[in-house]
Write a protein that holds these residues in place. Structure first.
Motif, PDB file in Angstrom:
ATOM      1  N   ARG A 110      91.921 101.704   5.664  1.00  0.00           N
ATOM      2  CA  ARG A 110      91.155 100.968   4.513  1.00  0.00           C
ATOM      3  C   ARG A 110      89.654 101.789   4.476  1.00  0.00           C
ATOM      4  NH1 ARG A 110      91.327  94.608   6.465  1.00  0.00           N
ATOM      5  NH2 ARG A 110      93.720  95.004   6.833  1.00  0.00           N
ATOM      6  N   GLU A 146      86.092 101.485   4.404  1.00  0.00           N
ATOM      7  CA  GLU A 146      85.345 100.553   4.823  1.00  0.00           C
ATOM      8  C   GLU A 146      84.161 101.315   4.989  1.00  0.00           C
ATOM      9  OE1 GLU A 146      86.052  96.592   6.012  1.00  0.00           O
ATOM     10  OE2 GLU A 146      87.841  97.383   6.999  1.00  0.00           O
ATOM     11  N   ARG A 176      84.914  98.686  13.302  1.00  0.00           N
ATOM     12  CA  ARG A 176      85.492  98.739  11.923  1.00  0.00           C
ATOM     13  C   ARG A 176      85.672 100.134  11.656  1.00  0.00           C
ATOM     14  NH1 ARG A 176      85.655  95.071   8.118  1.00  0.00           N
ATOM     15  NH2 ARG A 176      84.477  93.521   9.227  1.00  0.00           N
ATOM     16  N   ARG A 182      90.956  83.092   4.475  1.00  0.00           N
ATOM     17  CA  ARG A 182      91.495  84.367   4.967  1.00  0.00           C
ATOM     18  C   ARG A 182      91.108  85.416   3.835  1.00  0.00           C
ATOM     19  NH1 ARG A 182      90.603  86.649   7.927  1.00  0.00           N
ATOM     20  NH2 ARG A 182      92.558  88.047   7.752  1.00  0.00           N
ATOM     21  N   ALA A 216      86.501  89.581  14.837  1.00  0.00           N
ATOM     22  CA  ALA A 216      87.673  88.731  14.778  1.00  0.00           C
ATOM     23  C   ALA A 216      88.810  89.622  15.486  1.00  0.00           C
ATOM     24  CB  ALA A 216      87.944  88.599  13.207  1.00  0.00           C
TER      25      ALA A 216
HETATM   26  P1  ATP Z   1      87.164  91.527   8.532  1.00  0.00           P
HETATM   27  O1  ATP Z   1      86.774  90.070   8.100  1.00  0.00           O
HETATM   28  O2  ATP Z   1      86.572  91.901   9.941  1.00  0.00           O
HETATM   29  O3  ATP Z   1      87.064  92.412   7.557  1.00  0.00           O
HETATM   30  P2  ATP Z   1      90.031  91.002   7.709  1.00  0.00           P
HETATM   31  O4  ATP Z   1      89.979  89.877   7.248  1.00  0.00           O
HETATM   32  O5  ATP Z   1      89.694  92.283   6.684  1.00  0.00           O
HETATM   33  O6  ATP Z   1      88.968  91.406   8.958  1.00  0.00           O
HETATM   34  P3  ATP Z   1      92.817  91.382   8.419  1.00  0.00           P
HETATM   35  O7  ATP Z   1      93.137  91.967   7.055  1.00  0.00           O
HETATM   36  O8  ATP Z   1      93.267  90.058   8.565  1.00  0.00           O
HETATM   37  O9  ATP Z   1      91.207  91.526   8.732  1.00  0.00           O
HETATM   38  O10 ATP Z   1      93.149  92.212   9.618  1.00  0.00           O
HETATM   39  C1  ATP Z   1      93.421  91.745  10.964  1.00  0.00           C
HETATM   40  C2  ATP Z   1      92.772  92.266  11.816  1.00  0.00           C
HETATM   41  O11 ATP Z   1      92.602  93.751  12.097  1.00  0.00           O
HETATM   42  C3  ATP Z   1      91.000  91.999  11.944  1.00  0.00           C
HETATM   43  O12 ATP Z   1      90.982  90.660  12.739  1.00  0.00           O
HETATM   44  C4  ATP Z   1      90.540  93.118  12.875  1.00  0.00           C
HETATM   45  O13 ATP Z   1      90.845  92.847  14.496  1.00  0.00           O
HETATM   46  C5  ATP Z   1      91.384  94.471  12.320  1.00  0.00           C
HETATM   47  N1  ATP Z   1      90.874  95.016  11.534  1.00  0.00           N
HETATM   48  C6  ATP Z   1      90.774  94.808   9.974  1.00  0.00           C
HETATM   49  N2  ATP Z   1      90.079  95.741   9.394  1.00  0.00           N
HETATM   50  C7  ATP Z   1      89.655  96.602  10.470  1.00  0.00           C
HETATM   51  C8  ATP Z   1      88.970  97.735  10.417  1.00  0.00           C
HETATM   52  N3  ATP Z   1      88.445  98.310   9.164  1.00  0.00           N
HETATM   53  N4  ATP Z   1      88.845  98.533  11.522  1.00  0.00           N
HETATM   54  C9  ATP Z   1      89.099  97.955  12.725  1.00  0.00           C
HETATM   55  N5  ATP Z   1      89.872  96.925  12.767  1.00  0.00           N
HETATM   56  C10 ATP Z   1      90.124  96.105  11.530  1.00  0.00           C
END
Ligand code: ATP
Ligand code: MG
Length: 414
Positions: A112, A114, A120, A254, A276
């Motif tokens: 992603r 980001e 992250r 979500r 999270a």
């Molecule tokens: P956030 O609100 O933290 O951006 P998200 O809602 O985008 O999370 P999901 O798409 O549901 O997250 O992904 C599930 C899990 O994957 C998250 O709870 C987190 O632990 C992990 N995760 C998501 N994005 C990242 C990232 N860029 N780097 C590391 N871990 C991530």
């Protein structure tokens, strides 16, 4: 030119690599107990698959996807999450027939675009599970318990399990109307919110800039139909009877569009602001929307890097000893072949006591002193020295690298 790993990516080595692989090992053990089978899908897919499943107005699709064209101008995307790929594989390979239990797990990299910060990254790992074909609230409860079991299995005990229901289409229709009415009365919404208000007002609730302004916002619980209310209560009571401590949290929405009814998140204080660890929920319409038979489903994804951050102070990973290192040295160069073949034998047969050992074969053309220095450097516990006189008597020297003592041992005994 000094090359560097791309921004937001990192190399995993040493203790971190060991911890990551232990996490994945533990996950496999837990998945087996719950009857989940592995699926490995490609790291890239048609970009349209993610746009369709995750939703056009989500953060992932609006700003986070790595999209590219291949040499034949196909529009592809590095996978930002695992569910869409898994559902695509489920439909394409008719897994409802060959894997009828419908319990799948995956482990792999996600991508992603980001802003990188602790917890992250632009390339990160997820361990995820999807339970397909079971409409029962018991499946929701099992998925939440499974996610919790994964965290327990790496020593994480303190966690905050948040659960909510987003209702079905019927409840959501009424809730949406109420939300639009409400948001129209809020001043100074950010640009994203204004745009999302038209396309998908539920997404506004998830806004990271504006959410503090939403006092008195309508609550989904007031709009749930009887069926959704009952199934939510059943999920909660099943969690309770399984001893799971949770908090019902009406604010939890979500970041993906495909959820219906149950959504949940597991958070940890130990990670800082990216708290999270696990997120998931039910998505009863996705399989049908992607062209498969209507199939109810519920799943979650766990962020491995964040879980490792949360587990770092539990001592769990420290309790895993590295194997004992044994170094084979030669005091006389002409014994190199014997020493080498002995090392191979030892690697294949392991130690008599069944202890975990790693064997490092002899180094050619180095003095004994420099070989012993190397043995110290790699923290070898013992060095087996092949020396001419001893060897001719069917023995070698075994040097204890800690106290530097050495004993003669019969070759047959080792
Ligand atoms: P956030 O609100 O933290 O951006 P998200 O809602 O985008 O999370 P999901 O798409 O549901 O997250 O992904 C599930 C899990 O994957 C998250 O709870 C987190 O632990 C992990 N995760 C998501 N994005 C990242 C990232 N860029 N780097 C590391 N871990 C991530
Ligand atoms: Mg995100």
């Amino acid at each position: 030119m000094n090359y560097k790993a791309p921004r937001g990516t990192h190399d995993i080595f040493g203790a971190n690599a060991l911890a990551m692989s232990l996490l994945e090992q533990q996950a496999r053990v837990i998945f087996k107990k719950h009857g989940f089978e592995e699926i490995r899908t490609p790291a890239f897919e048609d970009a349209a698959l993610f746009m369709r499943s995750i939703g056009q107005t989500t953060d992932i699709v609006e700003k986070e996807m790595y999209i590219f064209e291949d040499r034949k101008s196909r529009k592809l995307a590095l996978r930002p999450e695992g569910t869409a790929s898994l559902v695509r594989a489920f439909i394409e390979n008719r897994l409802d027939i060959s894997m009828p239990a419908g319990r799948f797990f995956y482990i792999g990299e996600m991508f992603r675009y980001e802003r990188p910060q602790t917890g992250r990254y632009r390339q990160f790992h997820q361990v995820g599970a999807e339970f397909l074909g079971n409409p029962s609230p018991a499946a929701d409860a099992e998925i939440i318990i499974l996610a919790q079991d994964l965290l327990f299995s790496v020593g994480i005990k303190e966690m905050d399990v948040r659960v909510n229901s987003l209702g079905c289409e019927k409840c959501r229709y009424l809730f949406r109307e109420a939300l639009v009415k409400y948001f129209c009365s809020v001043r100074d919404l950010c640009e994203d919110c204004i745009r999302r208000l038209e396309k998908n007002p539920l997404r506004v609730l998830d806004c990271k800039t504006d959410s503090h302004k939403f006092t008195g916002v309508p609550r989904i619980s007031d709009y749930l139909c009887d069926y959704c209310k009952d199934s939510f209560n059943l999920v909660l009571s099943l969690l309770e009877s399984a001893g799971c401590n949770y908090t019902a949290d009406e604010k939890l929405v979500r970041g993906l569009d495909y959820y219906t009814r149950t959504v949940f998140e597991i958070r940890s204080d130990a990670v800082g602001s990216q708290d999270a660890l696990v997120a998931g929920g039910r998505y009863d319409n996705l399989v049908g929307e992607l062209g498969g038979q209507n199939t109810p489903a519920v799943g979650f994804a766990l962020g491995s890097e964040r879980v490792l951050l949360a587990a770092r102070n539990t001592g769990f990973f420290d309790s895993f000893q590295e194997s004992e290192k044994i170094f084979i040295a030669i005091a006389d160069q002409e014994l190199f072949n014997e020493a080498f073949s002995f090392a191979v034998k030892m690697i294949r047969n392991g130690s008599k006591s069944g202890k975990d050992i790693s064997v490092f074969g002899p180094v050619n053309g180095k003095s004994l002193t420099s070989q012993l220095k190397f043995a110290d450097k790699i923290k070898a516990v013992k060095t087996i020295v092949f020396a001419k006189t001893e060897f001719e008597n069917g023995k070698f020297l075994v040097k204890n690298m800690k106290d530097k003592t050495q004993v003669e041992v019969l070759i047959d005994e080792l």
